[in-house]
Write a protein that holds these residues in place. Structure first.
Motif, short mmCIF file in Angstrom:
data_model
loop_
_atom_site.label_atom_id
_atom_site.label_comp_id
_atom_site.label_asym_id
_atom_site.label_seq_id
_atom_site.Cartn_x
_atom_site.Cartn_y
_atom_site.Cartn_z
N PRO A 196 50.33 35.00 24.14
CA PRO A 196 51.22 36.16 24.25
C PRO A 196 51.32 36.91 22.93
CG PRO A 196 52.23 34.20 25.22
CD PRO A 196 51.01 33.74 24.48
N PRO A 197 51.61 38.21 22.97
CA PRO A 197 51.73 39.00 21.74
C PRO A 197 52.70 38.37 20.75
CG PRO A 197 51.77 40.43 23.66
CD PRO A 197 51.83 39.03 24.18
N GLY A 198 52.27 38.24 19.52
CA GLY A 198 53.13 37.69 18.47
C GLY A 198 53.17 36.19 18.41
N LYS A 199 52.50 35.52 19.34
CA LYS A 199 52.51 34.07 19.37
C LYS A 199 51.18 33.52 18.83
CE LYS A 199 56.54 33.58 21.41
NZ LYS A 199 57.68 32.89 20.77
N PRO A 200 51.22 32.42 18.08
CA PRO A 200 49.97 31.85 17.58
C PRO A 200 49.19 31.16 18.70
CG PRO A 200 51.80 30.41 17.02
CD PRO A 200 52.40 31.65 17.64
N ARG A 201 47.89 31.10 18.52
CA ARG A 201 47.06 30.37 19.47
C ARG A 201 47.19 28.88 19.17
NH1 ARG A 201 42.61 27.83 20.03
NH2 ARG A 201 41.39 27.99 21.96
N LEU A 202 47.52 28.08 20.18
CA LEU A 202 47.76 26.65 19.98
C LEU A 202 46.45 25.89 20.09
CD1 LEU A 202 51.01 26.18 22.10
CD2 LEU A 202 50.81 26.56 19.64
N GLN A 203 46.18 25.03 19.10
CA GLN A 203 44.98 24.22 19.13
C GLN A 203 45.02 23.25 20.30
OE1 GLN A 203 44.16 22.25 15.45
NE2 GLN A 203 42.33 21.21 16.21
N GLY A 204 43.92 23.17 21.04
CA GLY A 204 43.85 22.24 22.16
C GLY A 204 44.57 22.69 23.40
N ALA A 205 45.04 23.95 23.42
CA ALA A 205 45.87 24.43 24.53
C ALA A 205 45.05 24.96 25.70
CB ALA A 205 46.82 25.52 24.04
N ASP A 206 43.75 25.16 25.50
CA ASP A 206 42.92 25.63 26.60
C ASP A 206 42.64 24.48 27.56
OD1 ASP A 206 42.81 28.18 25.47
OD2 ASP A 206 41.09 27.65 24.24
N ALA A 207 41.90 24.75 28.60
CA ALA A 207 41.64 23.70 29.60
C ALA A 207 40.33 24.01 30.31
CB ALA A 207 42.78 23.63 30.61
N THR A 208 39.80 23.00 30.99
CA THR A 208 38.67 23.26 31.88
C THR A 208 39.17 24.13 33.04
OG1 THR A 208 39.09 21.19 33.04
CG2 THR A 208 37.45 21.15 31.27
N HIS A 209 38.26 24.84 33.65
CA HIS A 209 38.64 25.79 34.69
C HIS A 209 37.68 25.67 35.87
CE1 HIS A 209 40.91 29.06 36.26
NE2 HIS A 209 39.94 29.96 36.17
N ALA A 210 38.07 26.24 36.99
CA ALA A 210 37.22 26.21 38.18
C ALA A 210 37.37 27.51 38.93
CB ALA A 210 37.61 25.03 39.08
N TRP A 211 36.26 27.96 39.53
CA TRP A 211 36.30 29.17 40.34
C TRP A 211 35.24 29.08 41.43
CZ3 TRP A 211 35.07 28.90 35.17
CH2 TRP A 211 33.77 29.23 34.78
N VAL A 212 34.97 30.19 42.09
CA VAL A 212 34.11 30.19 43.28
C VAL A 212 32.96 31.16 43.07
CG1 VAL A 212 34.04 30.61 45.77
CG2 VAL A 212 36.11 29.67 44.72
N SER A 213 31.78 30.75 43.50
CA SER A 213 30.63 31.64 43.52
C SER A 213 30.24 31.87 44.98
CB SER A 213 29.46 31.03 42.74
OG SER A 213 28.39 31.94 42.63
N VAL A 214 30.16 33.13 45.38
CA VAL A 214 29.90 33.49 46.78
C VAL A 214 28.54 34.17 46.87
CG1 VAL A 214 30.76 34.76 48.78
CG2 VAL A 214 32.38 33.83 47.12
N TRP A 215 27.72 33.71 47.81
CA TRP A 215 26.43 34.37 48.02
C TRP A 215 26.65 35.63 48.84
CZ3 TRP A 215 22.70 35.23 52.04
CH2 TRP A 215 21.43 35.59 51.56
N CYS A 216 26.25 36.77 48.27
CA CYS A 216 26.56 38.06 48.86
C CYS A 216 25.32 38.80 49.34
CB CYS A 216 27.32 38.92 47.86
SG CYS A 216 28.93 38.25 47.39
N GLY A 217 24.29 38.06 49.69
CA GLY A 217 23.06 38.68 50.19
C GLY A 217 21.97 38.67 49.14
N GLY A 218 20.75 39.03 49.58
CA GLY A 218 19.60 38.94 48.69
C GLY A 218 19.67 39.85 47.48
N ASP A 219 20.25 41.04 47.61
CA ASP A 219 20.30 41.98 46.49
C ASP A 219 21.37 41.60 45.47
OD1 ASP A 219 18.22 43.46 47.55
OD2 ASP A 219 19.57 44.81 48.65
N LEU A 220 22.56 41.28 45.93
CA LEU A 220 23.65 40.95 45.02
C LEU A 220 23.57 39.50 44.53
CD1 LEU A 220 26.68 42.69 46.80
CD2 LEU A 220 25.61 43.36 44.63
#
Length: 292
Positions: A214-238
């Protein structure tokens, strides 16, 4: 954008472990908008044996054998990655989703990038009628695949509550969907289940996301995390397009890919077996730092 990534996994055991065999999936991918510049993993205690192979999905997987008795295990992964990919416009024209569904089932290949391998239920993602019905609302007849997937992503972001204490890895998908809360893994599984229920190919992607304090706040060491999301097949062109239902984001330069598979069980960063321990404590620390 270039990132330095540090991912430290620490285990503390109540009693000494006499033997451990682990599989590590910690090396960021090369390709699809990413270039791996460097990668190294330090393990304590030192393994007696280390071998690297690529799994069916092309993910570098390191097998580690530890024969020395230990009460603490520390896996320190450090990587530098360059990311430059184009984000898709969720409102852009795209093929009707019904057409994409038909194309997926006519795929001639069974390789790791073939859409047909991601259409059916998997270990952690059953196809449930209630989840399919939920997804159907985002896919009107003749609607574009991009718009439909983006709308489903938006609805999950707005209608599900992020709660890291609500679920564990083994929490069934049906319970996650009923309670409408969980973490990024759960939201990705819900979206995948809905898409597959409609016959659309969807893959689970693991990696990291850049976080900004957040604005004005320091970045905390070790505060990030692994993440997950989705990959969608949208046809041969995309081809394969990334959607992040936890944050309602199309995947761009803030996401770093490690692995992709059918669900979390295919891409777990660290798993394996141990002999000799009762209770254990797990601590994970992640830093995703842009290189100026």
């Amino acid at each position: 954008m270039i990132y330095d990534i540090r991912h430290v996994t620490s285990y503390s055991y109540e009693s000494a472990v006499s033997f451990a065999r682990c599989s590590l999936r910690l090396e960021p991918r090369n390709g699809d908008g990413q270039v791996l510049i460097s990668h190294a993993v330090d393990i304590r205690p030192r393994p007696a044996e280390r071998t690297v192979r690529r799994d069916f999905y092309g993910t570098p997987t390191e097998s580690v054998l530890i024969e020395a008795a230990h009460k603490h295990l520390r896996i320190d992964s450090r990587s530098r990655v360059s990311v430059e990919r184009r984000s898709h416009d969720r409102a852009a024209d795209s093929p009707p989703w019904e057409h994409v569904r038909e194309l997926a089932f006519t795929a001639a290949s069974l390789g790791p990038s073939s859409p047909v391998g991601y259409v059916f239920a998997s270990t952690l993602v059953p196809v449930l009628p209630q989840v399919t019905a939920y997804a159907t609302a985002s896919f009107p007849q003749g609607g574009g695949i991009l718009a439909g997937a983006a709308d489903l992503m938006r609805r999950i972001r707005s209608e599900f509550r992020y709660d890291p204490k609500a679920t564990v890895i083994s929490t069934p998908l049906a319970e996650v969907f009923r309670q409408r809360h969980g973490v990024c893994q759960d939201f990705a599984h819900v979206m995948i289940a809905g898409l597959r229920g409609l016959g659309l190919p969807a893959a689970y992607v693991s990696g990291y996301i850049r976080t900004i304090p957040p604005p004005g706040k320091p970045r905390l060491q070790g505060a990030d995390a692994t993440h997950a999301w989705v990959s969608v097949w949208c046809g041969g062109d995309l081809g394969w397009v990334g959607f992040d239902p936890t944050n309602d984001l199309m995947i761009a330069n803030d996401h770093i890919v490690i692995a992709a598979g059918r669900d979390f069980s295919d891409v777990s960063p660290v798993d394996g077996i141990i002999v000799g321990s009762r209770k254990q404590k797990l601590r994970v620390e992640v830093d995703v730092m842009p290189v100026e």
